[in-house]
Design an enzyme around this catalytic site. Structure first.
Site, short mmCIF file in Angstrom:
data_model
loop_
_atom_site.label_atom_id
_atom_site.label_comp_id
_atom_site.label_asym_id
_atom_site.label_seq_id
_atom_site.Cartn_x
_atom_site.Cartn_y
_atom_site.Cartn_z
N CYS A 4 1.14 -1.00 0.27
CA CYS A 4 0.04 -0.14 -0.08
C CYS A 4 0.72 1.10 -0.36
O CYS A 4 2.02 1.08 -0.60
CB CYS A 4 -1.12 -0.44 1.61
SG CYS A 4 -0.18 0.32 2.97
N ARG A 10 -3.55 -0.87 5.13
CA ARG A 10 -3.71 -1.28 4.11
C ARG A 10 -3.29 -3.54 3.62
O ARG A 10 -3.17 -4.45 4.39
CB ARG A 10 -4.32 -1.39 2.94
CG ARG A 10 -4.81 -0.30 2.62
CD ARG A 10 -5.72 0.55 1.35
NE ARG A 10 -4.57 1.37 1.33
CZ ARG A 10 -4.15 2.86 0.45
NH1 ARG A 10 -4.56 2.64 0.14
NH2 ARG A 10 -3.56 3.53 1.10
N SER A 11 -1.55 -2.55 3.64
CA SER A 11 -0.95 -4.25 3.74
C SER A 11 -0.13 -4.87 4.68
O SER A 11 -0.84 -6.08 4.42
CB SER A 11 0.74 -3.32 2.53
OG SER A 11 1.17 -2.26 3.43
N ASP A 126 -7.80 4.19 0.69
CA ASP A 126 -7.41 4.18 2.05
C ASP A 126 -7.94 4.40 3.70
O ASP A 126 -8.64 5.67 3.40
CB ASP A 126 -5.71 5.51 2.47
CG ASP A 126 -4.78 5.38 3.45
OD1 ASP A 126 -5.69 4.90 3.54
OD2 ASP A 126 -3.61 6.37 2.33
#
Length: 163
Positions: A4, A10-11, A126
């Site tokens: 991300c 997110r990641s 995001d």
């Protein structure tokens, strides 16, 4: 590897969910999952507290020990599959590719509900700019694609699902 922007929302959420799903599928020892970001702005920071909270609420580990880091061309070259959270991340990752190396795919391309849509329609927004509902939505999108990622990797490894 999931990627991300800053590697704090997110990641790492996707990394944690995928690690959980690979373990449940009996592939935990065969697959290594990690994450990074295209930016160094969060370098060394832990998982965002709001991401940790939503992960905990859904029974996942909360990323203790995670420290954000920026993706490198060596990362892209040494992974088999790199999963971008947005089209911008995918462009950066493809720019980092040097010849052979990872397949770069949009993470949500593995979600059967949206598979087949153009890449520019597969971004995971995001959640950093929002509140708890945004983190819930982010986790839901991550979970919706996770089984598809596992099935893809299982096929790439040549492992039967009943094995």
């Amino acid at each position: 590897m999931t990627v991300c922007t800053g590697n704090i929302c997110r990641s790492p959420m996707a990394e944690i969910v995928l690690r959980d799903r690979f373990e449940a599928a009996g592939l935990g020892d065969a697959v290594e999952v990690d994450s990074s970001g295209v930016s160094d702005e969060e370098h060394g920071n832990p998982v965002d507290p709001r991401a940790r909270a939503v992960l905990a609420e859904h029974g996942y580990p909360t990323g203790d020990g995670h420290r954000a880091r920026q993706v490198t061309s060596a990362d892209v070259g040494s992974r088999d599959l790199v999963l971008a959270m947005t089209t911008r991340h995918a462009r950066v990752l493809r720019d980092l590719q040097r010849g052979d190396g990872a397949v770069v795919r949009m993470y949500r391309s593995f979600d059967p509900a949206v598979a087949g849509l153009p890449e520019n329609r597969l971004d995971i927004a995001d959640p950093w700019y929002g509140g708890p509902d945004d983190f819930e939505e982010c986790l839901a999108e991550i979970e919706a694609a996770a089984d598809g990622v596992v099935a893809f990797v299982r096929a790439e490894l040549g492992v039967r699902s009943d094995a």
